[in-house]
Design a protein around this motif. Structure first.
Motif, PDB file in Angstrom:
ATOM      1  N   GLU A  43      18.771  78.299  61.627  1.00 19.78           N
ATOM      2  CA  GLU A  43      19.266  79.668  61.474  1.00 19.78           C
ATOM      3  C   GLU A  43      18.111  80.648  61.295  1.00 19.78           C
ATOM      4  OE1 GLU A  43      21.885  79.474  58.164  1.00 19.78           O
ATOM      5  OE2 GLU A  43      23.406  78.275  59.213  1.00 19.78           O
ATOM      6  N   SER A  44      17.120  80.263  60.504  1.00 15.47           N
ATOM      7  CA  SER A  44      16.001  81.146  60.222  1.00 15.47           C
ATOM      8  C   SER A  44      15.098  81.304  61.445  1.00 15.47           C
ATOM      9  CB  SER A  44      15.194  80.604  59.039  1.00 15.47           C
ATOM     10  OG  SER A  44      14.114  81.449  58.733  1.00 15.47           O
ATOM     11  N   ALA A  45      14.715  80.207  62.060  1.00 15.34           N
ATOM     12  CA  ALA A  45      13.773  80.253  63.184  1.00 15.34           C
ATOM     13  C   ALA A  45      14.357  81.005  64.378  1.00 15.34           C
ATOM     14  CB  ALA A  45      13.362  78.837  63.592  1.00 15.34           C
ATOM     15  N   GLU A  46      15.638  80.868  64.600  1.00 16.55           N
ATOM     16  CA  GLU A  46      16.235  81.527  65.761  1.00 16.55           C
ATOM     17  C   GLU A  46      16.312  83.043  65.586  1.00 16.55           C
ATOM     18  OE1 GLU A  46      19.821  79.367  66.769  1.00 16.55           O
ATOM     19  OE2 GLU A  46      18.628  77.852  67.845  1.00 16.55           O
ATOM     20  N   GLN A  47      16.231  83.507  64.333  1.00 15.14           N
ATOM     21  CA  GLN A  47      16.150  84.955  64.115  1.00 15.14           C
ATOM     22  C   GLN A  47      14.837  85.523  64.649  1.00 15.14           C
ATOM     23  OE1 GLN A  47      17.174  86.358  60.101  1.00 15.14           O
ATOM     24  NE2 GLN A  47      18.186  84.382  59.746  1.00 15.14           N
ATOM     25  N   ALA A  48      13.812  84.674  64.711  1.00 15.01           N
ATOM     26  CA  ALA A  48      12.502  85.123  65.197  1.00 15.01           C
ATOM     27  C   ALA A  48      12.342  84.899  66.699  1.00 15.01           C
ATOM     28  CB  ALA A  48      11.396  84.392  64.445  1.00 15.01           C
ATOM     29  N   GLY A  49      13.337  84.295  67.335  1.00  8.99           N
ATOM     30  CA  GLY A  49      13.260  84.095  68.775  1.00  8.99           C
ATOM     31  C   GLY A  49      13.019  82.663  69.209  1.00  8.99           C
ATOM     32  N   PHE A  50      12.854  81.749  68.257  1.00 10.37           N
ATOM     33  CA  PHE A  50      12.697  80.343  68.618  1.00 10.37           C
ATOM     34  C   PHE A  50      14.051  79.769  69.045  1.00 10.37           C
ATOM     35  CE2 PHE A  50       9.029  80.879  65.829  1.00 10.37           C
ATOM     36  CZ  PHE A  50       8.053  80.158  66.495  1.00 10.37           C
ATOM     37  N   LYS A  51      14.011  78.818  69.941  1.00  5.87           N
ATOM     38  CA  LYS A  51      15.179  78.010  70.248  1.00  5.87           C
ATOM     39  C   LYS A  51      14.967  76.657  69.586  1.00  5.87           C
ATOM     40  CE  LYS A  51      17.833  75.837  73.974  1.00  5.87           C
ATOM     41  NZ  LYS A  51      17.928  75.571  75.438  1.00  5.87           N
ATOM     42  N   VAL A  52      15.825  76.306  68.645  1.00 11.21           N
ATOM     43  CA  VAL A  52      15.629  75.087  67.860  1.00 11.21           C
ATOM     44  C   VAL A  52      16.599  74.010  68.329  1.00 11.21           C
ATOM     45  CG1 VAL A  52      15.690  74.080  65.558  1.00 11.21           C
ATOM     46  CG2 VAL A  52      14.794  76.397  65.886  1.00 11.21           C
ATOM     47  N   VAL A  53      16.068  72.840  68.644  1.00 12.62           N
ATOM     48  CA  VAL A  53      16.851  71.734  69.177  1.00 12.62           C
ATOM     49  C   VAL A  53      16.904  70.598  68.161  1.00 12.62           C
ATOM     50  CG1 VAL A  53      16.990  69.993  71.009  1.00 12.62           C
ATOM     51  CG2 VAL A  53      16.256  72.325  71.542  1.00 12.62           C
ATOM     52  N   ASP A  54      18.087  70.072  67.940  1.00  9.97           N
ATOM     53  CA  ASP A  54      18.292  68.929  67.047  1.00  9.97           C
ATOM     54  C   ASP A  54      17.840  67.661  67.771  1.00  9.97           C
ATOM     55  OD1 ASP A  54      19.268  66.759  65.617  1.00  9.97           O
ATOM     56  OD2 ASP A  54      21.159  67.725  65.088  1.00  9.97           O
ATOM     57  N   SER A  55      16.714  67.101  67.354  1.00 10.49           N
ATOM     58  CA  SER A  55      16.213  65.843  67.920  1.00 10.49           C
ATOM     59  C   SER A  55      16.295  64.722  66.896  1.00 10.49           C
ATOM     60  CB  SER A  55      14.764  66.010  68.404  1.00 10.49           C
ATOM     61  OG  SER A  55      14.700  66.890  69.508  1.00 10.49           O
ATOM     62  N   SER A  56      17.269  64.818  66.003  1.00 10.64           N
ATOM     63  CA  SER A  56      17.417  63.812  64.958  1.00 10.64           C
ATOM     64  C   SER A  56      17.781  62.458  65.553  1.00 10.64           C
ATOM     65  CB  SER A  56      18.490  64.242  63.961  1.00 10.64           C
ATOM     66  OG  SER A  56      19.752  64.376  64.592  1.00 10.64           O
ATOM     67  N   SER A  57      17.524  61.418  64.789  1.00  9.59           N
ATOM     68  CA  SER A  57      17.774  60.061  65.274  1.00  9.59           C
ATOM     69  C   SER A  57      17.943  59.112  64.100  1.00  9.59           C
ATOM     70  CB  SER A  57      16.604  59.596  66.142  1.00  9.59           C
ATOM     71  OG  SER A  57      16.723  58.226  66.453  1.00  9.59           O
ATOM     72  N   ASP A  58      18.711  58.055  64.326  1.00 15.57           N
ATOM     73  CA  ASP A  58      18.791  56.984  63.329  1.00 15.57           C
ATOM     74  C   ASP A  58      17.459  56.238  63.236  1.00 15.57           C
ATOM     75  OD1 ASP A  58      21.427  57.511  62.715  1.00 15.57           O
ATOM     76  OD2 ASP A  58      22.224  56.103  64.177  1.00 15.57           O
ATOM     77  N   ASP A  59      16.663  56.329  64.288  1.00 11.36           N
ATOM     78  CA  ASP A  59      15.385  55.615  64.342  1.00 11.36           C
ATOM     79  C   ASP A  59      14.201  56.557  64.161  1.00 11.36           C
ATOM     80  OD1 ASP A  59      16.599  53.099  64.945  1.00 11.36           O
ATOM     81  OD2 ASP A  59      16.884  53.788  66.994  1.00 11.36           O
ATOM     82  N   TRP A  60      14.429  57.631  63.417  1.00 10.31           N
ATOM     83  CA  TRP A  60      13.402  58.663  63.262  1.00 10.31           C
ATOM     84  C   TRP A  60      12.070  58.113  62.770  1.00 10.31           C
ATOM     85  CZ3 TRP A  60      11.027  59.579  58.610  1.00 10.31           C
ATOM     86  CH2 TRP A  60      11.607  58.951  57.493  1.00 10.31           C
ATOM     87  N   SER A  61      12.106  57.183  61.795  1.00  7.84           N
ATOM     88  CA  SER A  61      10.856  56.723  61.183  1.00  7.84           C
ATOM     89  C   SER A  61       9.991  55.958  62.163  1.00  7.84           C
ATOM     90  CB  SER A  61      11.141  55.867  59.946  1.00  7.84           C
ATOM     91  OG  SER A  61      11.832  54.690  60.284  1.00  7.84           O
ATOM     92  N   THR A  62      10.616  55.375  63.178  1.00  6.63           N
ATOM     93  CA  THR A  62       9.869  54.702  64.240  1.00  6.63           C
ATOM     94  C   THR A  62       9.429  55.694  65.307  1.00  6.63           C
ATOM     95  OG1 THR A  62      11.014  52.613  63.898  1.00  6.63           O
ATOM     96  CG2 THR A  62      10.015  52.969  66.051  1.00  6.63           C
ATOM     97  N   LEU A  63      10.360  56.547  65.720  1.00  7.98           N
ATOM     98  CA  LEU A  63      10.086  57.470  66.816  1.00  7.98           C
ATOM     99  C   LEU A  63       8.979  58.464  66.479  1.00  7.98           C
ATOM    100  CD1 LEU A  63      13.743  58.161  67.998  1.00  7.98           C
ATOM    101  CD2 LEU A  63      12.040  56.693  69.086  1.00  7.98           C
ATOM    102  N   VAL A  64       8.863  58.830  65.210  1.00  8.69           N
ATOM    103  CA  VAL A  64       7.792  59.748  64.818  1.00  8.69           C
ATOM    104  C   VAL A  64       6.438  59.197  65.261  1.00  8.69           C
ATOM    105  CG1 VAL A  64       6.511  60.619  62.822  1.00  8.69           C
ATOM    106  CG2 VAL A  64       8.973  60.925  62.930  1.00  8.69           C
ATOM    107  N   PHE A  65       6.279  57.877  65.175  1.00  9.67           N
ATOM    108  CA  PHE A  65       5.013  57.257  65.536  1.00  9.67           C
ATOM    109  C   PHE A  65       4.939  56.809  66.986  1.00  9.67           C
ATOM    110  CE2 PHE A  65       4.553  56.991  60.967  1.00  9.67           C
ATOM    111  CZ  PHE A  65       3.209  57.227  60.806  1.00  9.67           C
ATOM    112  N   THR A  66       6.064  56.304  67.508  1.00  5.93           N
ATOM    113  CA  THR A  66       6.004  55.701  68.836  1.00  5.93           C
ATOM    114  C   THR A  66       6.321  56.663  69.970  1.00  5.93           C
ATOM    115  OG1 THR A  66       8.325  54.988  68.717  1.00  5.93           O
ATOM    116  CG2 THR A  66       6.651  53.453  67.891  1.00  5.93           C
ATOM    117  N   SER A  67       6.994  57.769  69.652  1.00  4.13           N
ATOM    118  CA  SER A  67       7.437  58.677  70.721  1.00  4.13           C
ATOM    119  C   SER A  67       7.144  60.137  70.387  1.00  4.13           C
ATOM    120  CB  SER A  67       8.935  58.483  70.972  1.00  4.13           C
ATOM    121  OG  SER A  67       9.235  57.151  71.287  1.00  4.13           O
ATOM    122  N   PRO A  68       5.860  60.496  70.270  1.00  4.87           N
ATOM    123  CA  PRO A  68       5.532  61.879  69.917  1.00  4.87           C
ATOM    124  C   PRO A  68       5.955  62.899  70.964  1.00  4.87           C
ATOM    125  CG  PRO A  68       3.572  60.663  70.591  1.00  4.87           C
ATOM    126  CD  PRO A  68       4.659  59.660  70.448  1.00  4.87           C
TER     127      PRO A  68
END
Length: 612
Positions: A473-498
């Motif tokens: 909500e905050s970032a889009e007020q400044a013109g950013f488009k924010v995409v939900d890239s959440s995942s059940d495997d976030w802790s792995t993907l942070v390292f393996t899929s930058p």
């Protein structure tokens, strides 16, 4: 000790009884009968998946917790975060300052659960794998599973790769340690002074005799352990290739393995049964001779990420101890339970958001033809939109009224150096309040319109879902488009899929008070930044952390940390957000629970637990 652990975020399938009970509103009484006096069940918020907590893929709080129950250690943190020596496992002494030389001597009571004594071979294996000195392959030479982060490629011939997290204490020991006292001691010399040597002793990890048997085919336990040591001493890469394959892969399991040798432990408990994504049951180690003999025969750690499901399970007496990532609803529900004690406070874990500069996305200079100045302005613009105070007020203060925004990377609120570090780094003044107009101005200066920011976080985590909504909500007020890239495997993907995200928010959990503990988050990869997957590099920061390793004067340590923090803020690495509020609720039939702020929090004194 001294390794940062992931805080649990994503959970998989849970036992159906818990999933169903989570649908029922909690009441204020517990009607089910108490468990047998020799057993207790605990609920944690992320499933267990490996015994090898020393690997990069196993660097997680849940593995550290299970590991603490099944692995005796030379030192541990007690009440008041006092570092204690577990002399029934090993003692240690500093032999000299110049050069820094340390001797660890194993106790006669240090024993593996199969009756094999713990020896210096086990300490050598711990040092050698953590040091990185024996790897012939780099991270980019191996393949890792996209879901688990575990190594999938097999070292062949003379290729050697131990998928370790990196431990400065081990890498600074360049000369091969000296084995003495008939294999019961290890003496090692540092290549230069190291401030946190006492908090990073070379100890036992995976059993050398089991590694030797599986990798080299040696069935005699003593000969198998000796063969492992000789392989490292001789840099026998053909043997080390096999050893590294076993070390990387064999202890990664979610279900009970068919080979009981993979369950060998040197701690008070050993794994008796594991069911993927549901629970791990631990039973007392019959060969444990140390001082931390538990009063409870069986501990079952169950898994469910939903805080309300944890409270419901406690109410139903399905578990007797919970420590969920607390929400206001869970906090109020836990407080309403009768015959239950609820303790609150703060943890050493802290929430933060980091920006990736190597994702090919909005914060990557390559996106702008290598223009780092333009990328910096876009990073700064986004950070000006992160509603840290609103996050704290909305999601944290209902649980901890004294909660405040954390404004430092390298200092913990309440620590003696916190005020000085925050005053020097400028985080609180630069990003103290959301500044949408400043964000718009920076984007205009950069000539970037409506940039897309993909944010990675734990998909099922209720509190983080709330954080994301506020950020979006905050970032889009400044013109950013924010995409939900959440995942059940976030802790792995942070390292393996930058390439899958531009920003990630999660938490780091500390298991040590060492001043060098934060270095892996901010060092460049080449300098040892094992917890920095974002492509961030800064030669000044690398040099400052190098100085910090050898600095023993606390005042000078603080000066170095202030400089590092300021560079991180100036370069828009990211932002810290808040310290985790803690909640531990347990049945009044369970006594002795006294959580501490460091990992393993609720588990640290399990040998003092009793069930009436």
């Amino acid at each position: 000790m001294g390794i940062k652990k992931w805080v649990a975020g994503a959970a998989g399938v849970v036992a159906s009884v818990l999933a169903l009970s989570a649908c029922t509103p909690p009441t204020t009484s517990s009607s089910q009968s108490a468990p047998a006096a020799s057993s207790v069940s605990v609920m944690w918020n992320q499933p267990f998946y490996t015994v090898n907590q020393y690997s990069s893929s196993g660097n997680n709080v849940v593995t550290a917790n299970i590991g603490y129950l099944i692995t005796d250690t030379i030192t541990y943190y007690g009440e008041g975060l006092k570092l204690e020596n577990n002399k029934s496992f090993a003692t240690y002494e500093k032999l000299s300052d110049d050069p820094l030389k340390v001797k660890v001597t194993l106790a006669d009571t240090a024993m593996w659960s199969d009756g094999v004594p713990v020896t210096a071979a086990d300490l050598v294996l711990y040092w050698a794998t953590y040091s990185g000195h024996f790897n012939t392959l780099s991270d980019t030479d191996v393949k890792k599973d996209a879901d688990t982060g575990a190594v999938t490629s097999t070292n062949k011939g003379t290729d050697v790769y131990f998928d370790q997290t990196g431990l400065p204490a081990a890498s600074l020991i360049e000369e091969f340690p000296v084995i003495g006292d008939n294999g019961k001691s290890l003496t090692y010399t540092y290549s230069k002074p190291f401030a946190d040597w006492e908090k990073n002793l070379m100890t036992a990890g995976l059993p050398a005799h089991v590694v030797g048997a599986r990798a080299l085919g040696e069935t005699d336990a003593t000969k198998a352990a000796d063969a492992v040591v000789k392989a490292f001493q001789n840099k026998d890469n053909a043997s080390l290739s096999k050893i590294s394959n076993v070390w990387n892969k064999d202890w990664n399991f979610k279900n009970t393995p068919s080979d009981a040798n993979l369950l060998v432990s040197c701690g008070p408990y050993m794994i008796a049964e594991a069911v993927a994504d549901q629970y791990v049951t631990l039973k007392r180690n019959p060969n444990y001779k140390g001082d931390h003999t538990p009063a409870i025969d069986t501990v079952t750690v169950r898994f469910n990420e939903d805080p309300m499901a944890a409270v419901q399970a406690l109410q139903n007496n399905e578990v007797q101890l919970i420590a969920p990532q607390v929400t206001e609803d869970a906090y109020q529900a836990a407080k309403a339970l009768s015959n239950v004690t609820t303790l609150t406070g703060i943890e050493s874990s802290y929430e933060h958001i980091d920006l990736s500069v190597a994702s090919g996305g909005v914060f990557d200079p390559e996106t702008y033809g290598g223009d780092a100045a333009k990328a910096l302005k876009v990073k700064q613009a986004f950070l000006h939109t992160v509603p840290r105070q609103q996050i704290v007020d909305t999601l944290v203060k209902p649980v901890n009224p004294d909660a405040a925004v954390r404004n430092a990377f390298n200092a913990v609120p309440g620590a003696p150096n916190y005020d000085a570090v925050t005053a020097a780094n400028g985080m609180g003044t630069t990003y103290g309040d959301v500044d949408i107009e400043k964000a718009k101005s920076l984007l205009a200066e950069a000539g970037v319109k409506n940039p897309t920011v993909r944010i990675m976080f734990a998909k099922q985590n209720v509190r983080r879902q709330g954080e994301f909504r506020l950020m979006k909500e905050s970032a889009e007020q400044a013109g950013f488009k924010v995409v939900d890239s959440s995942s059940d495997d976030w802790s792995t993907l942070v390292f393996t899929s930058p390439d899958k995200y531009d920003a990630a928010f999660f938490a780091w959990a500390a298991n040590s008070t060492g001043v060098t503990d934060n270095a892996p988050q901010y060092l460049s990869k080449k300098a040892g930044g094992s917890n920095n997957p974002y492509g961030f590099t800064n030669k000044q920061i690398d040099a400052l952390y190098d100085q910090l390793q050898i600095e023993t004067d606390t005042a000078k340590q603080d000066e170095i940390l202030k400089q590092v923090d300021k560079l991180l803020v100036d370069n828009a690495f990211g932002l810290t957000i808040f310290q985790f509020p803690s909640l531990a609720s347990f049945s009044n039939k369970l006594t002795g629970v006294k959580p501490i702020t460091l990992t393993p929090t609720i588990f640290w004194n399990f040998w003092e637990w009793k069930v009436s």
